[in-house]
Design a protein around this motif. Structure first.
Motif, short mmCIF file in Angstrom:
data_model
loop_
_atom_site.label_atom_id
_atom_site.label_comp_id
_atom_site.label_asym_id
_atom_site.label_seq_id
_atom_site.Cartn_x
_atom_site.Cartn_y
_atom_site.Cartn_z
N GLY A 1 0.83 -1.21 0.00
CA GLY A 1 0.00 0.00 0.00
C GLY A 1 0.85 1.26 0.00
O GLY A 1 0.66 2.15 -0.83
N TRP A 2 1.85 1.29 0.89
CA TRP A 2 2.75 2.45 0.97
C TRP A 2 3.54 2.62 -0.33
O TRP A 2 3.74 3.73 -0.80
CB TRP A 2 3.72 2.31 2.15
N PHE A 3 3.95 1.49 -0.91
CA PHE A 3 4.71 1.54 -2.16
C PHE A 3 3.85 2.16 -3.27
O PHE A 3 4.31 3.05 -4.00
CB PHE A 3 5.16 0.13 -2.56
N LEU A 4 2.60 1.71 -3.37
CA LEU A 4 1.71 2.21 -4.42
C LEU A 4 1.40 3.70 -4.22
O LEU A 4 1.40 4.47 -5.19
CB LEU A 4 0.41 1.40 -4.45
N ILE A 5 1.16 4.08 -2.95
CA ILE A 5 0.87 5.50 -2.67
C ILE A 5 2.07 6.37 -3.05
O ILE A 5 1.93 7.41 -3.71
CB ILE A 5 0.51 5.70 -1.17
N SER A 6 3.29 5.91 -2.65
CA SER A 6 4.50 6.68 -2.97
C SER A 6 4.69 6.78 -4.49
O SER A 6 5.01 7.85 -5.02
CB SER A 6 5.76 6.03 -2.38
N ALA A 7 4.47 5.64 -5.19
CA ALA A 7 4.65 5.62 -6.64
C ALA A 7 3.64 6.58 -7.30
O ALA A 7 4.02 7.34 -8.20
CB ALA A 7 4.45 4.20 -7.16
N LEU A 8 2.40 6.55 -6.85
CA LEU A 8 1.37 7.43 -7.42
C LEU A 8 1.71 8.90 -7.18
O LEU A 8 1.54 9.75 -8.07
CB LEU A 8 0.01 7.12 -6.79
N PHE A 9 2.21 9.19 -5.96
CA PHE A 9 2.58 10.55 -5.60
C PHE A 9 3.69 11.07 -6.52
O PHE A 9 3.60 12.16 -7.10
CB PHE A 9 3.02 10.57 -4.12
N ILE A 10 4.74 10.25 -6.68
CA ILE A 10 5.88 10.66 -7.51
C ILE A 10 5.42 10.84 -8.97
O ILE A 10 5.75 11.83 -9.64
CB ILE A 10 7.03 9.62 -7.42
N LEU A 11 4.61 9.87 -9.45
CA LEU A 11 4.13 9.91 -10.82
C LEU A 11 3.27 11.15 -11.06
O LEU A 11 3.39 11.83 -12.11
CB LEU A 11 3.30 8.65 -11.11
#
Lengths: 181, 114
Positions: B64-74
């Motif tokens: 979950g944290w990985f996906l949130i971070s990836a979405l934020f950066i993207l």
């Protein structure tokens, strides 16, 4: 089921295979931990922590060593980590109380708390663990090095210094000299 | 550790400390004779299931944290690309420069250590 099959099923996530493996190794694990910690309660606590770690890391077990050796390795490192974290006066006092409890356990079973055990209890973990692994469980210095993540030469040196300390405590030299006279 | 070079051989060591080793062995055997309360199989099964559940939850949390971070950066990258293209190209250039400088320093360190 054989141990290999149990390990293979456990790797696939079968909780019953894990349970059989742990039940078979639990007494060995607790008794080993009791020897290195000199603390029966801590030994049981660490045995449970070892099982939890084993569930997490079972995919890393490659079968080169015995499953019991792998458990011993995990348990030893958990103890060393915990010991480093809790190296305070209060914990040391708790250690003294635990040692008294262990003595009481032995004496209540009419087993003598020998001078050698008292000397072993006085050793630091750094010396006690390799000494027990070498002379009670029969591991080689290379294996001890792998378990403790130290060089084989360091393991040998710690065993040697541990034996010297125990011998000094037991006054074996003086007794031998007296007998020679 | 000190004195590693002066250690006697394994056989010498065992012979020299024969009495001490045998005293330790006796004491530890007595400790081994203590009974250990081994819980029943259900207890072990329950413990394993609890641990597996905890691990599942931990993995889901980490994913979950990985996906949130990836979405934020993207979303930041897309926002700068569409709304502030100058800043986007500046950041890209800075990233290339930093990567080249660090790679070069890494190679230099390896050569020095050799």
């Amino acid at each position: 089921m054989e141990e290999k099959e149990l390990i293979s099923s456990a790797k696939k996530g079968d909780h019953r295979s894990f349970a059989v493996l742990f039940r078979n190794h639990y007494p060995l694990l607790v008794k080993y931990l009791m020897k290195i910690t000199m603390n029966p309660d801590l030994a049981e606590e660490l045995a449970q922590a070892t099982m939890a770690k084993c569930v997490e890391k079972i995919h890393l077990f490659n079968g080169k060593s015995k499953f019991s050796s792998w458990l011993i390795s995990i348990a030893t490192n958990l103890y060393i980590d915990q010991y480093r974290k809790k190296k305070r006066e209060r914990e040391w006092n708790e250690g003294e109380a635990a040692l008294r409890k262990l003595k009481w356990h032995m004496e209540s079973r009419n087993e003598e708390w020998t001078d050698a055990m008292a000397a072993l209890a006085k050793l630091t973990e750094e010396m006690r663990i390799p000494l027990i692994l070498k002379h009670y469980y029969g591991y080689s210095y290379d294996e001890i090095g792998e378990i403790l993540k130290i060089a084989a030469g360091t393991a040998k040196s710690r065993v040697h210094h541990g034996l010297l300390a125990v011998r000094k405590e037991l006054k074996v030299d003086e007794k031998s000299r007296e007998l020679a006279k | 550790m000190k004195n590693q070079g002066n250690l006697p051989s394994d056989e010498q060591l065992d012979k020299e400390f024969l009495e001490t080793i045998s005293a330790l062995d006796d004491g530890l055997k007595k400790l081994d004779s203590l009974d250990v309360n081994t819980p029943d199989e259900h207890w072990f099964e329950r413990t394993v299931l609890e641990q597996q559940e905890q691990l599942r939850r931990k993995h889901s949390r980490e994913l979950g944290w990985f996906l949130i971070s990836a979405l934020f950066i993207l979303s930041i990258v897309l926002f700068t690309l569409l709304e502030l293209p100058q800043l986007f190209y500046l950041l890209q250039a800075a990233a290339v420069v930093v990567t080249v400088v660090y790679s070069y320093k890494g190679v230099q360190k390896q050569v020095d250590s050799q």
